[in-house]
Design a protein around this motif. Structure first.
Motif, PDB file in Angstrom:
ATOM      1  N   SER A 170     135.695  -0.086  55.801  1.00  0.00           N
ATOM      2  CA  SER A 170     136.086   0.459  57.102  1.00  0.00           C
ATOM      3  C   SER A 170     137.566   0.209  57.364  1.00  0.00           C
ATOM      4  N   ARG A 171     138.074  -0.912  56.879  1.00  0.00           N
ATOM      5  CA  ARG A 171     139.495  -1.227  57.058  1.00  0.00           C
ATOM      6  C   ARG A 171     140.359  -0.482  56.047  1.00  0.00           C
ATOM      7  N   GLN A 172     139.726   0.226  55.126  1.00  0.00           N
ATOM      8  CA  GLN A 172     140.408   1.016  54.104  1.00  0.00           C
ATOM      9  C   GLN A 172     141.245   0.122  53.179  1.00  0.00           C
ATOM     10  N   SER A 173     140.605  -0.950  52.717  1.00  0.00           N
ATOM     11  CA  SER A 173     141.257  -1.860  51.782  1.00  0.00           C
ATOM     12  C   SER A 173     141.386  -1.191  50.420  1.00  0.00           C
ATOM     13  N   GLU A 174     142.289  -1.743  49.598  1.00  0.00           N
ATOM     14  CA  GLU A 174     142.435  -1.176  48.251  1.00  0.00           C
ATOM     15  C   GLU A 174     142.384  -2.239  47.160  1.00  0.00           C
ATOM     16  N   ILE A 175     142.311  -3.514  47.539  1.00  0.00           N
ATOM     17  CA  ILE A 175     142.178  -4.603  46.566  1.00  0.00           C
ATOM     18  C   ILE A 175     140.999  -5.467  47.017  1.00  0.00           C
ATOM     19  N   TYR A 176     139.951  -5.528  46.209  1.00  0.00           N
ATOM     20  CA  TYR A 176     138.718  -6.209  46.594  1.00  0.00           C
ATOM     21  C   TYR A 176     138.525  -7.459  45.751  1.00  0.00           C
ATOM     22  N   LEU A 177     138.367  -8.597  46.427  1.00  0.00           N
ATOM     23  CA  LEU A 177     138.103  -9.874  45.775  1.00  0.00           C
ATOM     24  C   LEU A 177     136.642 -10.212  46.041  1.00  0.00           C
ATOM     25  N   LEU A 178     135.809 -10.112  45.016  1.00  0.00           N
ATOM     26  CA  LEU A 178     134.368 -10.291  45.180  1.00  0.00           C
ATOM     27  C   LEU A 178     133.952 -11.606  44.522  1.00  0.00           C
ATOM     28  N   ASP A 179     133.559 -12.585  45.340  1.00  0.00           N
ATOM     29  CA  ASP A 179     133.195 -13.919  44.870  1.00  0.00           C
ATOM     30  C   ASP A 179     131.678 -13.993  44.740  1.00  0.00           C
ATOM     31  N   GLU A 180     131.173 -14.010  43.494  1.00  0.00           N
ATOM     32  CA  GLU A 180     129.726 -14.031  43.210  1.00  0.00           C
ATOM     33  C   GLU A 180     129.005 -12.958  44.044  1.00  0.00           C
TER      34      GLU A 180
ATOM     35  N   GLU B  36     136.694   4.049  40.860  1.00  0.00           N
ATOM     36  CA  GLU B  36     136.926   5.492  40.748  1.00  0.00           C
ATOM     37  C   GLU B  36     137.835   5.994  41.861  1.00  0.00           C
ATOM     38  N   ARG B  37     137.744   5.390  43.040  1.00  0.00           N
ATOM     39  CA  ARG B  37     138.576   5.796  44.170  1.00  0.00           C
ATOM     40  C   ARG B  37     139.994   5.252  44.064  1.00  0.00           C
ATOM     41  N   GLY B  38     140.258   4.435  43.043  1.00  0.00           N
ATOM     42  CA  GLY B  38     141.603   3.922  42.835  1.00  0.00           C
ATOM     43  C   GLY B  38     141.832   2.521  43.350  1.00  0.00           C
ATOM     44  N   ALA B  39     140.790   1.855  43.819  1.00  0.00           N
ATOM     45  CA  ALA B  39     140.929   0.467  44.248  1.00  0.00           C
ATOM     46  C   ALA B  39     141.030  -0.434  43.023  1.00  0.00           C
ATOM     47  N   GLY B  40     141.560  -1.622  43.225  1.00  0.00           N
ATOM     48  CA  GLY B  40     141.510  -2.657  42.203  1.00  0.00           C
ATOM     49  C   GLY B  40     140.477  -3.678  42.620  1.00  0.00           C
ATOM     50  N   VAL B  41     139.643  -4.134  41.685  1.00  0.00           N
ATOM     51  CA  VAL B  41     138.541  -5.037  42.018  1.00  0.00           C
ATOM     52  C   VAL B  41     138.598  -6.260  41.110  1.00  0.00           C
ATOM     53  N   ILE B  42     138.541  -7.446  41.721  1.00  0.00           N
ATOM     54  CA  ILE B  42     138.400  -8.693  40.970  1.00  0.00           C
ATOM     55  C   ILE B  42     137.024  -9.256  41.271  1.00  0.00           C
ATOM     56  N   VAL B  43     136.240  -9.494  40.227  1.00  0.00           N
ATOM     57  CA  VAL B  43     134.890 -10.032  40.374  1.00  0.00           C
ATOM     58  C   VAL B  43     134.852 -11.426  39.766  1.00  0.00           C
TER      59      VAL B  43
ATOM     60  N   ARG C  10     147.993  -6.407  53.887  1.00  0.00           N
ATOM     61  CA  ARG C  10     148.430  -5.796  52.631  1.00  0.00           C
ATOM     62  C   ARG C  10     147.257  -5.164  51.887  1.00  0.00           C
ATOM     63  N   ARG C  11     146.168  -4.974  52.608  1.00  0.00           N
ATOM     64  CA  ARG C  11     144.981  -4.239  52.156  1.00  0.00           C
ATOM     65  C   ARG C  11     144.187  -4.986  51.095  1.00  0.00           C
ATOM     66  N   LEU C  12     144.213  -6.332  51.170  1.00  0.00           N
ATOM     67  CA  LEU C  12     143.310  -7.154  50.364  1.00  0.00           C
ATOM     68  C   LEU C  12     142.047  -7.425  51.165  1.00  0.00           C
ATOM     69  N   ALA C  13     140.934  -7.535  50.468  1.00  0.00           N
ATOM     70  CA  ALA C  13     139.639  -7.807  51.102  1.00  0.00           C
ATOM     71  C   ALA C  13     138.929  -8.891  50.304  1.00  0.00           C
TER      72      ALA C  13
ATOM     73  N   GLN D 171     122.768  -7.327  53.415  1.00  0.00           N
ATOM     74  CA  GLN D 171     123.826  -8.101  54.083  1.00  0.00           C
ATOM     75  C   GLN D 171     125.106  -8.047  53.256  1.00  0.00           C
ATOM     76  N   GLN D 172     124.963  -8.155  51.936  1.00  0.00           N
ATOM     77  CA  GLN D 172     126.137  -8.106  51.070  1.00  0.00           C
ATOM     78  C   GLN D 172     126.831  -6.761  51.190  1.00  0.00           C
ATOM     79  N   LYS D 173     126.064  -5.683  51.274  1.00  0.00           N
ATOM     80  CA  LYS D 173     126.670  -4.363  51.393  1.00  0.00           C
ATOM     81  C   LYS D 173     127.367  -4.183  52.740  1.00  0.00           C
ATOM     82  N   VAL D 174     126.841  -4.824  53.786  1.00  0.00           N
ATOM     83  CA  VAL D 174     127.530  -4.791  55.081  1.00  0.00           C
ATOM     84  C   VAL D 174     128.863  -5.531  54.975  1.00  0.00           C
ATOM     85  N   ALA D 175     128.872  -6.665  54.248  1.00  0.00           N
ATOM     86  CA  ALA D 175     130.122  -7.408  54.055  1.00  0.00           C
ATOM     87  C   ALA D 175     131.168  -6.549  53.353  1.00  0.00           C
ATOM     88  N   ILE D 176     130.736  -5.722  52.406  1.00  0.00           N
ATOM     89  CA  ILE D 176     131.653  -4.808  51.716  1.00  0.00           C
ATOM     90  C   ILE D 176     132.055  -3.662  52.635  1.00  0.00           C
TER      91      ILE D 176
END
Length: 510
Positions: free
Chosen positions: A419-429, A451-458, A337-340, A409-414
Motif C-alpha cells: 500500500s505504501r508502494q515500497s520497492e525494496i522488501y526485507l523479509l525476515d523468516e 516481476e514488478r521490479g522490486a528488490g527482495v531480500i529473504v 526511501r521505499r524500504l519495507a 496475517q503475514q500477507k496483511v503485513a506485506i
C-alpha cells in the motif's frame, strides 16, 4: 492376568467427530487413532481442523457428534481437569505461562505439595522434584526463583515440559513446539521426544514443518477441510507426498519462481560493520532480484537486516539506496526511501492484532489517502484491491487481523508495505509458522514483487526454501559473509556446510 495385547490398543481414538461453530463445520466425520508409545504427527493447512481436534482432547470444546475414547473408555464430557487426570498434557506454541510467576511456582501451579498435616507448601519437595526432572531430561538447573518473563523461548518450553513430566504423563501433545526455537534448541527437543517415546510416553506432534514430521514421527495423520484424508506410516512416505495430501494437489511447483532478468542496483552495501555483531559486509541488490540470506543465530544476518531498516546503527561502512547514501538511518528514513520490513514475529511487530485488515493495510500509507481528511472510499478501495491480489482469506476488510490465520496475517503485513508502494522488501523468516499452502502463496507473491521490479531480500533458516525462491544467496558465519553463491549452482549440503562452519573447519584442518 494382564491383556497381552494391551500395548496394541490405542491410547486415544476419535471416531467420526463432528464439530460445528455456528453454521460452519470445523470437523466433519474426522478420525484419529494414536497408538501407545508412538510419536504420531498431525498435519494440515490452517483451518484444516487440527486446533479443533486438540481443543476437544483438552476438554475445551465438546463434539457435536462422534466418540472420543481414552485407553478404550468413552469420554462423554472431557474437561481440562479430567484430561490432565487421565495423563494428557499439552505443550503449547504460545507457552501459556504466567510471566510474573517464578519457575518453581509455574512448575507446581495447581498441584503444589504440602507439608503433611498442614496447609503449608513443601518447598523442599518442590525443589527436589524439579531439580531431579530437569537434570534427568535436560541436564540443567534452572533457578527456581527466576521469573518466567526473563526466560528464553527454549527455557519457557523446558518449564512447560518439566511441569508435565513431574505429573507422570501418559500422553504429551506438542503444538508447533519449534516455532520459536533455533536449530540447536530444536535438535535437543527432538532427542527428548525420542527418549520419552522409548520410555513409553505417547507423543502427538503438530507441526507445519514437514521435515520434522518425517524425521521424528512413526505415523502421520493428514487433515484437510475438517476430515482425515490419510494416516500413513512415515517410513513409507515423504514430505512431498504429505504436502500433496494437505493441499490436494501436486506440489512439484512448491517454489513458483518466475524468470526475471535483474536490472539496475537498488541497494549497495559497502563494508558495513556493527561492532560485536558483524564486520565488513558488502553486497548489492538489483531490481527484480530475490537475494537470500542465511546463517545460524548470532551469525550477523538478522542484525544486517535490522540495520538496513534503521533498527540498528552501524559503526562503519555505508548503505546506498538508488545511488544515494542512506545517512542517519531510522525506520522512518528507511521507509521514506521505499524500504519495507516484514519482521519474523508478525504478531508482535508486523501487524496490530486488535486492528482491522483495512487499518493494518493502510497504517504505513495514510498520507496517500489524506487530503486534510482521510478519503475513506479510496482507502477501502485500495485495501479491497490488495486483499484480492494477495488472496487474503478474511470475512471482510473490517475483520480484525487477530482473527486471521498465520499465513493471512503475514500477507496483511506485506500488504501494508504494498500500500505504501515500497520497492525494496526485507523479509525476515517470511514463512515461519504458516502451513504449506500459505507458504506457496507467499512464494508466489515474492515472485510477483520481483516481476514488478522490486528488490527482495529473504532471510530464512530454511535452506530448501532459499534454494527454491532466490537468485543469489549470502551465507553468514560469525559476523561475516562466508560465501556468496548463485542459488542455481548450490546444493543444500554445500550451504549447510557453510552455515555450520564445516568448510571452515575442514580448511583449518587441512
Amino acid at each position: 492376568m494382564p491383556d497381552p495385547h494391551q500395548d496394541d490398543q490405542p491410547v486415544i481414538r476419535f471416531e467420526n467427530i463432528v464439530k460445528r461453530f455456528g453454521g460452519a463445520e470445523a470437523l466433519s466425520k474426522a478420525n484419529l487413532t494414536i497408538r501407545r508409545g508412538s510419536v504420531h504427527g498431525l498435519v494440515g493447512q490452517n483451518g484444516a481442523g487440527k486446533s479443533t481436534l486438540i481443543k476437544l482432547l483438552a476438554g475445551l470444546h465438546h463434539a457435536d457428534e462422534g466418540r472420543i475414547a481414552i485407553d478404550g473408555v468413552t469420554q462423554d464430557r472431557l474437561t481440562p481437569h479430567l484430561a490432565e487426570a487421565l495423563g494428557i498434557h499439552f505443550i503449547h506454541q504460545d507457552r501459556l505461562l504466567t510471566p510474573s510467576f517464578t519457575v518453581g511456582e509455574a512448575l507446581f501451579l495447581g498441584r503444589e505439595p504440602r507439608l503433611a498435616g498442614t496447609p503449608f507448601l513443601d518447598r523442599r519437595a518442590m525443589r527436589r522434584q524439579a531439580a531431579e526432572t530437569l537434570q534427568r531430561y535436560f541436564g540443567l538447573d534452572l533457578p527456581q526463583g527466576a521469573l518466567i518473563a526473563d526466560l528464553s523461548a527454549a527455557e519457557k518450553q523446558i518449564v512447560q515440559i518439566t511441569r508435565a513430566l513431574i505429573a507422570n504423563p501418559k500422553v504429551l501433545v506438542f503444538d508447533e513446539p519449534t516455532a520459536a526455537l533455533v536449530r540447536r534448541e530444536a535438535d535437543l527437543l527432538f532427542r527428548l521426544i525420542r527418549r520419552l517415546s522409548a520410555e513409553g510416553i505417547t507423543v502427538l506432534y503438530i507441526s507445519h514443518y514437514l521435515g520434522e514430521i518425517v524425521d521424528l514421527c512413526d505415523t502421520v495423520t493428514v487433515l484437510r477441510n475438517g476430515r482425515d484424508v490419510a494416516t500413513l506410516a512415515v517410513k513409507d512416505t515423504s514430505a512431498a507426498e504429505i504436502g500433496a495430501l494437505m493441499v490436494n494437489r501436486d506440489i512439484a511447483d512448491l517454489y513458483p519462481k518466475p524468470v526475471v532478468t535483474p536490472g539496475e542496483v537498488l541497494v549497495d552495501v559497502s563494508q558495513l560493520t556493527l561492532a560485536g555483531r558483524y564486520d565488513d559486509v558488502s553486497f548489492t541488490l538489483r531490481r527484480g532480484e530475490v537475494l537470500g540470506m542465511t546463517g545460524l543465530v548470532g551469525s550477523g544476518a538478522k542484525e544486517v537486516i535490522r540495520t538496513l531498516f534503521g533498527l540498528e546503527t552501524p559503526t562503519g561502512g555505508t548503505i546506498a539506496v538508488n545511488g544515494k547514501t542512506l545517512a542517519a538511518t531510522s525506520p522512518a528514513r528507511a521507509a521514506s526511501r521505499r524500504l519495507a520490513l516484514v519482521p519474523e514475529d508478525r504478531r508482535r511487530d508486523g501487524v496490530a492484532l486488535p486492528l482491522s485488515v483495512l487499518e493494518n493495510t493502510t497504517l504505513a500509507s495514510l498520507k496517500r489517502f489524506s487530503r486534510g481528511l482521510i478519503d475513506r472510499r479510496a482507502e477501502r478501495s485500495a485495501t479491497e484491491d490488495l486483499v484480492r491480489r494477495l488472496q487474503i482469506k478474511t470475512n471482510g476488510i473490517d475483520a480484525l487481523v487477530g482473527t486471521l490465520s498465520g499465513g493471512n496475517q503475514q500477507k496483511v503485513a506485506i500488504a501494508k508495505w504494498l500500500s505504501r508502494q515500497s520497492e525494496i522488501y526485507l523479509l525476515d523468516e517470511p514463512t515461519v509458522g504458516v502451513d504449506i499452502g500459505a507458504k506457496v502463496e507467499i512464494y508466489r507473491l515474492i515472485g510477483e514483487l520481483a516481476e514488478r521490479g522490486a528488490g527482495v531480500i529473504v532471510l530464512s533458516s530454511d535452506i530448501e526454501e532459499l534454494r527454491g525462491i532466490t537468485d543469489r544467496l549470502l551465507v553468514f558465519f560469525r559476523g561475516r559473509i562466508a560465501r556468496e553463491v548463485r542459488t542455481a549452482d548450490s546444493t543444500s549440503e554445500q550451504i549447510l556446510a557453510d552455515v555450520t562452519g564445516a568448510r571452515e573447519s575442514l580448511r583449518h584442518a587441512g
